[in-house]
Scaffold this motif. Structure first.
Motif, mmCIF file in Angstrom:
data_model
loop_
_atom_site.group_PDB
_atom_site.id
_atom_site.type_symbol
_atom_site.label_atom_id
_atom_site.label_comp_id
_atom_site.label_asym_id
_atom_site.label_seq_id
_atom_site.Cartn_x
_atom_site.Cartn_y
_atom_site.Cartn_z
ATOM 1 N N UNK A 184 0.876 -1.153 0.000
ATOM 2 C CA UNK A 184 0.000 0.000 0.000
ATOM 3 C C UNK A 184 0.923 1.215 0.000
ATOM 4 N N UNK A 185 1.077 1.874 -1.131
ATOM 5 C CA UNK A 185 2.003 3.006 -1.230
ATOM 6 C C UNK A 185 1.334 4.339 -0.918
ATOM 7 N N UNK A 186 0.057 4.306 -0.568
ATOM 8 C CA UNK A 186 -0.681 5.540 -0.279
ATOM 9 C C UNK A 186 0.029 6.414 0.756
ATOM 10 N N UNK A 187 0.439 5.862 1.906
ATOM 11 C CA UNK A 187 1.080 6.738 2.895
ATOM 12 C C UNK A 187 2.432 7.284 2.430
ATOM 13 N N UNK A 188 3.084 6.594 1.488
ATOM 14 C CA UNK A 188 4.407 7.003 1.030
ATOM 15 C C UNK A 188 4.366 8.080 -0.058
ATOM 16 N N UNK A 189 3.228 8.273 -0.696
ATOM 17 C CA UNK A 189 3.134 9.204 -1.827
ATOM 18 C C UNK A 189 3.754 10.575 -1.555
ATOM 19 N N UNK A 190 3.406 11.262 -0.464
ATOM 20 C CA UNK A 190 3.988 12.595 -0.270
ATOM 21 C C UNK A 190 5.470 12.578 0.106
ATOM 22 N N UNK A 191 6.000 11.410 0.413
ATOM 23 C CA UNK A 191 7.414 11.281 0.790
ATOM 24 C C UNK A 191 8.286 10.895 -0.403
ATOM 25 N N UNK A 192 7.674 10.498 -1.515
ATOM 26 C CA UNK A 192 8.461 10.026 -2.661
ATOM 27 C C UNK A 192 9.282 11.168 -3.245
ATOM 28 N N UNK A 193 10.599 11.010 -3.299
ATOM 29 C CA UNK A 193 11.465 12.093 -3.773
ATOM 30 C C UNK A 193 11.176 12.524 -5.207
ATOM 31 N N UNK A 196 8.218 12.809 -6.519
ATOM 32 C CA UNK A 196 6.890 13.391 -6.611
ATOM 33 C C UNK A 196 5.813 12.323 -6.726
ATOM 34 N N UNK A 197 4.620 12.695 -6.345
ATOM 35 C CA UNK A 197 3.494 11.757 -6.359
ATOM 36 C C UNK A 197 3.163 11.275 -7.764
ATOM 37 N N UNK A 198 3.229 12.182 -8.722
ATOM 38 C CA UNK A 198 2.877 11.811 -10.096
ATOM 39 C C UNK A 198 3.760 10.661 -10.592
ATOM 40 N N UNK A 199 5.018 10.715 -10.278
ATOM 41 C CA UNK A 199 5.959 9.691 -10.742
ATOM 42 C C UNK A 199 5.661 8.327 -10.113
ATOM 43 N N UNK A 200 5.452 8.284 -8.816
ATOM 44 C CA UNK A 200 5.200 6.998 -8.152
ATOM 45 C C UNK A 200 3.820 6.452 -8.521
ATOM 46 N N UNK A 201 2.887 7.330 -8.863
ATOM 47 C CA UNK A 201 1.553 6.869 -9.256
ATOM 48 C C UNK A 201 1.592 6.095 -10.569
ATOM 49 N N UNK A 202 2.676 6.189 -11.306
ATOM 50 C CA UNK A 202 2.814 5.385 -12.524
ATOM 51 C C UNK A 202 2.797 3.895 -12.200
ATOM 52 N N UNK A 203 3.120 3.533 -10.966
ATOM 53 C CA UNK A 203 3.139 2.124 -10.542
ATOM 54 C C UNK A 203 1.862 1.719 -9.819
ATOM 55 N N UNK A 204 1.000 2.656 -9.507
ATOM 56 C CA UNK A 204 -0.192 2.354 -8.714
ATOM 57 C C UNK A 204 -1.156 1.466 -9.486
ATOM 58 N N UNK A 205 -1.647 0.438 -8.820
ATOM 59 C CA UNK A 205 -2.613 -0.470 -9.426
ATOM 60 C C UNK A 205 -1.992 -1.462 -10.391
ATOM 61 N N UNK A 206 -0.695 -1.632 -10.350
ATOM 62 C CA UNK A 206 -0.044 -2.571 -11.272
ATOM 63 C C UNK A 206 1.276 -3.069 -10.692
ATOM 64 N N UNK A 207 1.896 -3.966 -11.415
ATOM 65 C CA UNK A 207 3.209 -4.468 -11.027
ATOM 66 C C UNK A 207 4.238 -3.422 -11.442
ATOM 67 N N UNK A 208 4.859 -2.792 -10.464
ATOM 68 C CA UNK A 208 5.814 -1.725 -10.737
ATOM 69 C C UNK A 208 7.257 -2.177 -10.736
ATOM 70 N N UNK A 209 7.491 -3.484 -10.716
ATOM 71 C CA UNK A 209 8.851 -4.009 -10.608
ATOM 72 C C UNK A 209 9.761 -3.498 -11.718
ATOM 73 N N UNK A 210 9.320 -3.608 -12.948
ATOM 74 C CA UNK A 210 10.166 -3.227 -14.083
ATOM 75 C C UNK A 210 10.513 -1.738 -14.032
ATOM 76 N N UNK A 211 9.514 -0.901 -13.813
ATOM 77 C CA UNK A 211 9.745 0.537 -13.757
ATOM 78 C C UNK A 211 10.642 0.898 -12.576
ATOM 79 N N UNK A 212 10.394 0.279 -11.435
ATOM 80 C CA UNK A 212 11.230 0.536 -10.263
ATOM 81 C C UNK A 212 12.682 0.192 -10.562
#
Length: 142
Positions: free
Chosen positions: A81-90, A92-108
């Motif tokens: 659940x990355x919701x609490x981490x969104x405002x802490x992501x260096x 920005x939220x828009x960038x980390x939301x690219x992984x929301x609702x999916x497998x973000x392994x490759x992008x990460x």
């Protein structure tokens, strides 16, 4: 004086590359959202999972959690659940939301493979990814 300083390296971090200039875009973290603040929050005992126990989830289950107020992602078979981490992501939220609702392994791994997300997000783990053939949303005992 505030720590970290508003333009200090703790607040400014590379996030993504501007497609036109190929330069990294930097975001200033809001006060109270530095990496040290995240460390304090994860050690505070506050529930960051948002689920009663660790469970098994399919990609279909994860896809339902793709909004900023309810964002999950999968990294190497573990659901967070990355919701609490969104405002802490260096980056920005828009960038980390690219992984929301999916497998973000490759992008990460393309972006910052060296980051120890297992430690950073351990308090946000909601479960494990299973195939559609496995039982969906089956809760494991914590």
């Amino acid at each position: 004086p505030n720590f970290p300083a508003m333009n200090g390296p703790q607040r400014l971090a590379a996030c993504s590359t501007d497609p036109k200039s190929k330069r990294r875009i930097k975001f200033a973290l809001a006060p109270g959202h530095s990496p040290l603040d995240w460390a304090r929050l994860t050690n505070s005992g506050k529930d960051l999972r948002g689920v009663p126990s660790i469970g098994r989830f399919t990609l279909t289950d994860v896809k339902a959690h793709n909004k900023p107020e309810d964002a999950w992602t999968v990294l190497n078979g573990v659901v967070y659940n990355i919701t609490p981490y969104l405002p802490f992501h260096p980056g920005g939220e828009k960038e980390i939301m690219r992984c929301a609702g999916r497998d973000g392994t490759r992008l990460f791994n393309l972006t910052h493979k060296w980051v120890n997300y297992e430690y950073m997000l351990k308090e946000c783990q909601v479960g494990f990814l299973v195939t559609e053939a496995s039982s969906s949303s089956y809760q494991l005992s914590a």
